[in-house]
Write a protein that holds these residues in place. Structure first.
Motif, PDB file in Angstrom:
ATOM      1  N   GLY A  72     -19.352 -31.874 -24.185  1.00  0.00           N
ATOM      2  CA  GLY A  72     -19.743 -31.834 -22.776  1.00  0.00           C
ATOM      3  C   GLY A  72     -19.871 -30.403 -22.284  1.00  0.00           C
ATOM      4  N   LEU A  73     -18.899 -29.559 -22.666  1.00  0.00           N
ATOM      5  CA  LEU A  73     -18.955 -28.151 -22.296  1.00  0.00           C
ATOM      6  C   LEU A  73     -20.133 -27.448 -22.971  1.00  0.00           C
ATOM      7  N   ALA A  74     -20.431 -27.852 -24.220  1.00  0.00           N
ATOM      8  CA  ALA A  74     -21.561 -27.254 -24.945  1.00  0.00           C
ATOM      9  C   ALA A  74     -22.877 -27.561 -24.242  1.00  0.00           C
ATOM     10  N   PHE A  75     -23.066 -28.806 -23.819  1.00  0.00           N
ATOM     11  CA  PHE A  75     -24.299 -29.165 -23.120  1.00  0.00           C
ATOM     12  C   PHE A  75     -24.391 -28.478 -21.759  1.00  0.00           C
ATOM     13  N   LEU A  76     -23.246 -28.289 -21.123  1.00  0.00           N
ATOM     14  CA  LEU A  76     -23.236 -27.583 -19.848  1.00  0.00           C
ATOM     15  C   LEU A  76     -23.663 -26.130 -20.035  1.00  0.00           C
ATOM     16  N   LEU A  77     -23.118 -25.468 -21.050  1.00  0.00           N
ATOM     17  CA  LEU A  77     -23.498 -24.083 -21.329  1.00  0.00           C
ATOM     18  C   LEU A  77     -24.954 -23.981 -21.756  1.00  0.00           C
ATOM     19  N   ALA A  78     -25.440 -25.016 -22.457  1.00  0.00           N
ATOM     20  CA  ALA A  78     -26.831 -24.995 -22.916  1.00  0.00           C
ATOM     21  C   ALA A  78     -27.808 -24.912 -21.752  1.00  0.00           C
ATOM     22  N   ALA A  79     -27.391 -25.423 -20.576  1.00  0.00           N
ATOM     23  CA  ALA A  79     -28.261 -25.370 -19.400  1.00  0.00           C
ATOM     24  C   ALA A  79     -28.467 -23.942 -18.912  1.00  0.00           C
ATOM     25  N   PHE A  80     -27.565 -23.026 -19.280  1.00  0.00           N
ATOM     26  CA  PHE A  80     -27.659 -21.632 -18.836  1.00  0.00           C
ATOM     27  C   PHE A  80     -28.034 -20.694 -19.983  1.00  0.00           C
ATOM     28  N   THR A  81     -28.432 -21.278 -21.098  1.00  0.00           N
ATOM     29  CA  THR A  81     -28.761 -20.485 -22.282  1.00  0.00           C
ATOM     30  C   THR A  81     -30.267 -20.498 -22.517  1.00  0.00           C
ATOM     31  N   PRO A  82     -30.878 -19.377 -22.911  1.00  0.00           N
ATOM     32  CA  PRO A  82     -32.309 -19.380 -23.246  1.00  0.00           C
ATOM     33  C   PRO A  82     -32.634 -20.458 -24.272  1.00  0.00           C
ATOM     34  N   ALA A  83     -33.728 -21.180 -24.036  1.00  0.00           N
ATOM     35  CA  ALA A  83     -34.068 -22.350 -24.852  1.00  0.00           C
ATOM     36  C   ALA A  83     -34.201 -22.016 -26.334  1.00  0.00           C
ATOM     37  N   ASN A  84     -34.679 -20.815 -26.651  1.00  0.00           N
ATOM     38  CA  ASN A  84     -34.878 -20.449 -28.052  1.00  0.00           C
ATOM     39  C   ASN A  84     -33.569 -20.327 -28.823  1.00  0.00           C
ATOM     40  N   PHE A  85     -32.471 -20.105 -28.105  1.00  0.00           N
ATOM     41  CA  PHE A  85     -31.203 -19.848 -28.772  1.00  0.00           C
ATOM     42  C   PHE A  85     -30.323 -21.087 -28.928  1.00  0.00           C
ATOM     43  N   ILE A  86     -30.682 -22.173 -28.249  1.00  0.00           N
ATOM     44  CA  ILE A  86     -29.847 -23.384 -28.332  1.00  0.00           C
ATOM     45  C   ILE A  86     -29.803 -23.944 -29.757  1.00  0.00           C
ATOM     46  N   PRO A  87     -30.940 -24.059 -30.459  1.00  0.00           N
ATOM     47  CA  PRO A  87     -30.871 -24.552 -31.849  1.00  0.00           C
ATOM     48  C   PRO A  87     -30.023 -23.660 -32.744  1.00  0.00           C
ATOM     49  N   ILE A  88     -30.084 -22.355 -32.510  1.00  0.00           N
ATOM     50  CA  ILE A  88     -29.281 -21.427 -33.309  1.00  0.00           C
ATOM     51  C   ILE A  88     -27.799 -21.697 -33.101  1.00  0.00           C
ATOM     52  N   SER A  89     -27.422 -21.987 -31.866  1.00  0.00           N
ATOM     53  CA  SER A  89     -26.020 -22.245 -31.550  1.00  0.00           C
ATOM     54  C   SER A  89     -25.505 -23.460 -32.307  1.00  0.00           C
ATOM     55  N   PHE A  90     -26.306 -24.519 -32.338  1.00  0.00           N
ATOM     56  CA  PHE A  90     -25.864 -25.726 -33.044  1.00  0.00           C
ATOM     57  C   PHE A  90     -25.904 -25.531 -34.560  1.00  0.00           C
ATOM     58  N   ASP A  91     -26.817 -24.695 -35.034  1.00  0.00           N
ATOM     59  CA  ASP A  91     -26.812 -24.339 -36.461  1.00  0.00           C
ATOM     60  C   ASP A  91     -25.537 -23.583 -36.818  1.00  0.00           C
ATOM     61  N   ALA A  92     -25.047 -22.772 -35.871  1.00  0.00           N
ATOM     62  CA  ALA A  92     -23.812 -22.026 -36.115  1.00  0.00           C
ATOM     63  C   ALA A  92     -22.647 -22.976 -36.338  1.00  0.00           C
ATOM     64  N   GLY A  93     -22.664 -24.128 -35.652  1.00  0.00           N
ATOM     65  CA  GLY A  93     -21.627 -25.129 -35.898  1.00  0.00           C
ATOM     66  C   GLY A  93     -21.779 -25.778 -37.259  1.00  0.00           C
ATOM     67  N   GLY A  94     -23.033 -25.951 -37.682  1.00  0.00           N
ATOM     68  CA  GLY A  94     -23.268 -26.590 -38.974  1.00  0.00           C
ATOM     69  C   GLY A  94     -22.883 -25.724 -40.159  1.00  0.00           C
ATOM     70  N   VAL A  95     -23.134 -24.422 -40.076  1.00  0.00           N
ATOM     71  CA  VAL A  95     -22.860 -23.559 -41.228  1.00  0.00           C
ATOM     72  C   VAL A  95     -21.371 -23.376 -41.473  1.00  0.00           C
ATOM     73  N   THR A  96     -20.532 -23.705 -40.481  1.00  0.00           N
ATOM     74  CA  THR A  96     -19.086 -23.591 -40.703  1.00  0.00           C
ATOM     75  C   THR A  96     -18.548 -24.738 -41.545  1.00  0.00           C
ATOM     76  N   THR A  97     -19.397 -25.738 -41.814  1.00  0.00           N
ATOM     77  CA  THR A  97     -18.972 -26.828 -42.692  1.00  0.00           C
ATOM     78  C   THR A  97     -19.373 -26.495 -44.129  1.00  0.00           C
ATOM     79  N   GLY A  98     -19.131 -25.261 -44.520  1.00  0.00           N
ATOM     80  CA  GLY A  98     -19.518 -24.780 -45.845  1.00  0.00           C
ATOM     81  C   GLY A  98     -18.400 -24.903 -46.868  1.00  0.00           C
TER      82      GLY A  98
END
Length: 230
Positions: free
Chosen positions: A154-180
């Protein structure tokens, strides 16, 4: 010896499918230059050897040490110590995660150095460390994981509203790469160790969900970073 054989089989079964697909494509559709195709085959051999050694290292070193640390921390009966070392271990193991470095280098390249790889790596590691602490608190106080997941995303989606659109996918990719391959075995082993000691307060199933929670931390950390840089 049996562990080595099982690891070799595991790597072979994992690498063969992608190798066969590329070989089929090579002689049917793509027709890569022979030099590049031979480089691919050499790379497959090197990856296979590397994976075998890495997985052996995980089973021999990371998993047992992670469980021992996880089982030793609750015996101190000091909450701050459990949380501090949980944060520290989550932070350092993420800094060593190869997937995080690959993503950081790509973002450094795309942003023309505006977002340096080191800033991104330490931001992701900070997010993982903080949410490993929350995951340990969940085990200790028997907090429902649903509440933490809903609150985190919920907090992530809230912050996404104030984040440049180009960077939102990168942010979620950052969560994915930690499952390495570095982060997951250690965090899981740490959770298993903590849960095994806290019998009566936690069950073995409570050791799961740590990776899901830990992956929220990098999303939030990178979103905050984008808000600052944006």
């Amino acid at each position: 010896m049996q562990n080595i054989k099982d690891t070799v089989k595991e790597v072979i079964y994992a690498v063969i499918p992608i190798t066969l697909v590329v070989i089929i494509l090579q002689f049917t559709i793509i027709w890569l230059p022979l030099e590049m195709f031979f480089q691919f085959l050499i790379g497959v051999a090197m990856v296979s050897v590397g994976l075998i050694l890495f997985l052996l290292g995980v089973h021999i070193g990371l998993l047992p040490v992670g469980e021992m640390i996880g089982s030793a921390l609750p015996k101190t009966n000091k909450l701050w110590m459990i949380l501090f070392f949980g944060f520290l271990l989550g932070f350092v193991v993420t800094v060593a995660e190869p997937d995080v470095r690959v993503l950081a280098n790509q973002i450094d390249l795309v942003s023309n150095g505006e977002i340096s790889s080191n800033i991104l790596i330490y931001s992701v590691a900070l997010g993982v460390g903080i949410f490993v602490m929350f995951a340990l608190l969940r085990i200790i106080f028997n907090i429902k994981i649903n509440h933490l997941l809903m609150g985190g995303y919920g907090l992530a989606f809230l912050l996404a509203a104030f984040t440049p659109a180009n960077f939102i996918p990168i942010s979620f990719d950052a969560g994915g790469v930690t499952t390495g391959p570095m982060t997951v075995p250690f965090i899981l082993a740490l959770g298993v160790g903590v849960a095994s000691v806290l019998k009566g307060k936690a069950t073995a199933s409570d050791s799961f969900g740590l990776v899901a929670l830990a992956s929220i931390g990098p999303i939030l950390a990178v979103l905050i970073l984008w808000v600052i840089y944006g």
